[in-house]
Write a protein that holds these residues in place. Sequence first.
Motif, short mmCIF file in Angstrom:
data_model
loop_
_atom_site.label_atom_id
_atom_site.label_comp_id
_atom_site.label_asym_id
_atom_site.label_seq_id
_atom_site.Cartn_x
_atom_site.Cartn_y
_atom_site.Cartn_z
N GLU A 50 0.76 -1.33 -0.04
CA GLU A 50 0.00 -0.10 0.02
C GLU A 50 0.91 1.17 -0.06
OE1 GLU A 50 -3.06 -0.37 -0.81
OE2 GLU A 50 -3.53 -2.20 -0.04
N TYR A 92 -7.38 -1.23 0.54
CA TYR A 92 -7.01 -0.12 1.65
C TYR A 92 -7.48 0.96 1.05
CZ TYR A 92 -4.33 2.95 4.53
OH TYR A 92 -4.13 3.94 5.66
N TYR A 99 -10.05 -0.64 5.59
CA TYR A 99 -9.92 -1.86 4.80
C TYR A 99 -11.20 -2.29 4.44
CZ TYR A 99 -5.22 -1.51 6.59
OH TYR A 99 -3.83 -1.15 6.88
#
Length: 563
Positions: A50, A92, A99
């Motif tokens: 992420e 995410y 999430y």
Amino acid sequence: MNLKYCDKKRRLYFISNESGMHQLWEMDIADQKKRKVTSFSQNTKNFWIEANHIVVATDYNGNERNQYHKLDSRIATEITSRPDYFHYYGKYKVGEDSYIVIRNHYEHSTFELCKMEGQGNIEVIYVFSNPIHFIHELSTDRYLLSMDVDNIDQILMIFDKKSGEPVVLPLPKARFSAFKFIRDTCFCLCDIEDGYKNIYEIDINNGRYKKRTFFKWDIEHFKLFNDNKEAMISCNEDGFSKLYRLNLTTWEVVQLPFNREGVIHSLAIRGQQEVFLIYSSVDQPHLIYCYDLDQKSFKVMAGNEACEPISFKTASYPSFDGTQIPYFIYESESDMGAVIHIHGGPESQSRPEFNTLYYLLNKTGLCVAVPNIRGSMGYGRPYLEADDKEKRLDAMKDVVELRRHLIKTEHADASRVSVMGRSYGGLMTLLLVTHQPSLWRAAVDIVGLSDLGTFFSHTPPWRRRMRAAEYGSMETHGSFLKDISPLSRSRQITAPLMIFHSHHDSRVPYTESKQMAEVMEENGQDVTFTVYDNEGHTFMHRENLEDMHHKIANFLTTLHEKK
């Protein structure tokens, strides 16, 4: 496994078991030095890069109930702590620090689309009756999902949190994967028209689609690069991986000079020039390659030394009804005989990748033959469905015909051919030694099913529904499934049988092997049963794998040496 490139850190990330367990590793592109990132007490199963952290999934002793950890500045923070749930990663949401995940309680048949904010704060958005998979956030709180409709195929749907209801797209059911979005255009791999996975362009608004590539094999990897103007694809051609460069404007396909006879397991791209891939072959353990698109050259960045070469070839043979069955074979000059190994799935495919067990058995003097019997992936839809339900024993006959073929081609004599398999391959092994007991010198069953009736009764209802498309249901096909049951025919077994299983298998219950071992012991038959306490359906601890491999090698070579 699972090679990914992080442009921000200029590093490759992948999962490796070189420390004895599966952990997350990273490699600096500049100096090619590797470093182990995680040191969990359990195996790392997957990871997602992420914006400012990495999410890592682990499970307990291979039970597949993934729990998530946030890896930030080398500090792991637990995201989920519900070991009674299977968790499936979605997305995410950066601005919200939350999430989107899907979860399924191990005792229940529902799949919950959830939003998680901080540990333990879970909002259940919608509950589905079949397995679902998060694909893409189309706009705020509007998600593209896929839903499994059987053991092979999915349908696509859009879930809008505002309306609170999913809308199914007017597309045929198919195998879908590798979704890419270029502005408002969706590309993915699917097999709508002919059973081979190609690139399709799909209009998410109305379900219209257009086929963009026309391989008569399955595309396995599909990665965009060069500002989304091009794609790198690898194609599974009769088991071997071939690498191609694809222009997304002209749809011109150019094969790259990757002339290696093996399998590309994972693929990542850096910028417009470098392609990274994990590769192995029958006598080359896994390597990380870098391919320079400008220089058109490959270099090895990390991996293992090549093993001693083996004599290897691919071929096919006619089965009882004339169907050509592809297989590959590790040849041997000794007179030790042969062992046939049957893959799991059933909707899977054996490929010419590095397999420690095959290599070890071949080096002990055994010829190892690995067929892709009917029902295997990679050869089109009719072949994939050719073993369904009442046609199960046709797949068994494919193995019998391979035995005949090996004897005819002088790879084995009739008194020394053994059979083994894993999961579905274990079921096939048990079918063979109970329906054709006189043909086999020995047999090995790894996490196999011994009775489809007991399997169905001990598996969750949702899995029962999914597998019924393949095996049939007890309601409709019960008499047939009872009749072919290896457990009910166990007294027919004359070959020594070695069984392996584990206590945390979430796919094939441990009881499937336990009941077969117990009834054979009661009958005074030759059976050996090994159980691993810290494994699931897929064995992942190196010490257990080495123990199993050496037990199998000793078992088979000792029996094959007897005249």
